[in-house]
Design an enzyme around this catalytic site. Structure first.
Site, PDB file in Angstrom:
ATOM      1  CB  SER A 133     -19.378 -50.997  32.864  1.00 28.24           C
ATOM      2  OG  SER A 133     -18.813 -52.257  33.194  1.00 28.24           O
TER       3      SER A 133
ATOM      4  CD  GLU B  32     -21.344 -58.686  41.940  1.00 30.85           C
ATOM      5  OE1 GLU B  32     -21.420 -58.172  43.062  1.00 30.85           O
ATOM      6  OE2 GLU B  32     -20.891 -58.080  40.938  1.00 30.85           O
TER       7      GLU B  32
ATOM      8  N   GLY C  87     -18.921 -54.982  35.919  1.00 27.52           N
ATOM      9  CA  GLY C  87     -17.489 -55.102  36.209  1.00 27.52           C
ATOM     10  C   GLY C  87     -16.636 -55.439  35.000  1.00 27.52           C
TER      11      GLY C  87
ATOM     12  CG  HIS D   3     -25.980 -57.403  42.730  1.00 27.09           C
ATOM     13  ND1 HIS D   3     -24.998 -58.144  42.121  1.00 27.09           N
ATOM     14  CD2 HIS D   3     -25.777 -56.118  42.351  1.00 27.09           C
ATOM     15  CE1 HIS D   3     -24.232 -57.341  41.407  1.00 27.09           C
ATOM     16  NE2 HIS D   3     -24.680 -56.098  41.534  1.00 27.09           N
TER      17      HIS D   3
ATOM     18  CD  GLU E  98     -26.837 -53.769  38.862  1.00 22.18           C
ATOM     19  OE1 GLU E  98     -26.200 -52.710  38.966  1.00 22.18           O
ATOM     20  OE2 GLU E  98     -26.635 -54.750  39.589  1.00 22.18           O
TER      21      GLU E  98
ATOM     22  CG  ASN F 298     -23.600 -52.890  45.105  1.00 23.56           C
ATOM     23  OD1 ASN F 298     -23.131 -53.095  46.232  1.00 23.56           O
ATOM     24  ND2 ASN F 298     -23.968 -53.869  44.282  1.00 23.56           N
TER      25      ASN F 298
ATOM     26  CE  LYS G 225     -20.926 -54.691  42.329  1.00 22.55           C
ATOM     27  NZ  LYS G 225     -20.735 -55.291  41.023  1.00 22.55           N
TER      28      LYS G 225
HETATM   29  P1  13P Z   1     -20.008 -52.081  38.046  1.00 24.33           P
HETATM   30  O1  13P Z   1     -20.470 -50.646  37.995  1.00 24.33           O
HETATM   31  O2  13P Z   1     -18.705 -52.249  38.757  1.00 24.33           O
HETATM   32  O3  13P Z   1     -20.053 -52.719  36.706  1.00 24.33           O
HETATM   33  O4  13P Z   1     -21.069 -52.859  38.963  1.00 24.33           O
HETATM   34  C1  13P Z   1     -22.420 -52.678  38.708  1.00 24.33           C
HETATM   35  C2  13P Z   1     -23.187 -53.310  39.798  1.00 24.33           C
HETATM   36  O5  13P Z   1     -23.147 -54.517  39.963  1.00 24.33           O
HETATM   37  C3  13P Z   1     -23.943 -52.417  40.694  1.00 24.33           C
HETATM   38  O6  13P Z   1     -24.815 -53.145  41.498  1.00 24.33           O
END
Ligand code: 13P
Length: 279
Positions: A235, A123, A196, A121, A190, A37, A39
């Site tokens: 992560s 976010e 992150g 997601h 997640e 992903n 982003k």
């Molecule tokens: P990170 O791997 O940067 O923590 O992000 C995970 C994520 O949100 C994947 O969709």
């Protein structure tokens, strides 16, 4: 720990939890996925460079989810490279077309070469206020459009600390999967506190939570739950991938930050590919 030892443990755990019945070896038919992903990262040049560098693997399903404006160039780059890589969107609307400024429908994603789409997601739940009902509408639309939704669920730090993880995940699952009787979807667990932050969930905690998620899936879908791939995200990187890959209910990873570097992402792919070869 040697990866081959981890694979041995994985097989052992599979046997102990009942997938080796009466001496008859029943292998899980769950697909293993390593999904990126990106982003809101990368431009066109960086995308071209990434697809040049990445090796990928035939042993696991590798999927890249770039930002929307890079989907079609990414599709062309993947085709040109001949590498076994799937393409996914990061979001989708819930109707085919209409006056929805800035939105993208399932047909549009299919039209630029996508087979997958990330839905719900954390976010988007946080910044675009998506709730379980909306996640469900989007998932139904994605399936109707011939896409495989990658449905994300996960608890916040506050919910984890107040011991609400199971309650939160159960509510998210029942909400997101309403009226979905197909097993044509992927789940991604997640935990929001791990995204992150560098504070990944331990493989043991992730395994425990995935087993709980599968028990809820069984309530919703019955035996079909056994065939649903549940990925871990938060992560995940090339250092902890082997720990996740050794767990019986972790069928791959959804990777954010560590997917931006082709060499690092390849290393993660290789870990899961090796696990498949040894199982
Ligand atoms: P990170 O791997 O940067 O923590 O992000 C995970 C994520 O949100 C994947 O969709």
């Amino acid at each position: 720990m040697e990866h081959s030892i981890e694979s041995y443990i994985k097989n052992l755990v599979r046997d102990v939890i009942g997938q080796n019945l009466c001496g008859l070896q029943i292998q899980s038919d769950r697909q293993t996925y390593v999904i990126a992903n990106w982003k809101m990262n990368k431009n066109l040049n960086e995308t071209a460079e990434f697809f040049q560098k990445i090796n990928s693997s035939h042993d696991v399903s590798v999927v890249i989810c770039p930002p929307t404006q890079l989907l079609y160039p990414a599709h062309l780059l993947i085709k040109q490279s001949g590498k076994p890589i799937g393409l996914g969107g990061q979001n989708v609307h819930w109707v085919d077309k209409g006056a929805y400024t800035g939105e993208t429908s399932g047909n549009m994603l299919k039209g630029v070469g996508c087979e997958y789409v990330i839905i719900g997601h954390s976010e988007r739940r946080q910044y675009s206020f998506e709730d379980d009902e909306l996640v469900n509408k989007k998932a139904l639309h994605a399936i109707k459009s011939g896409l495989i939704p990658i449905i994300c669920i996960g608890e916040t730090l506050g919910q984890k600390n107040s011991m609400q993880t199971e309650q939160v995940l159960s509510k998210q699952l029942f909400g997101a999967l309403k009226d979905i009787d197909s097993s044509q979807f992927i789940l991604a667990y997640e935990p929001v506190w791990a995204i992150g932050t560098g504070q990944s969930a331990t493989a043991e905690l992730a395994q425990e939570t995935h087993a709980y998620i599968r028990s809820v899936l069984k309530q919703i879908l019955g035996q079909k739950a056994e065939s649903i791939s549940i990925l871990y995200g938060g992560s995940a990187n090339d250092s902890n991938a082997a720990d996740y890959s050794a767990m019986p209910d972790i069928d791959g990873v959804l990777v954010g930050g560590a997917s931006l570097n082709a060499h690092v992402f390849d290393a993660i792919i290789n870990v899961f590919a090796k696990g498949e070869q040894n199982s």
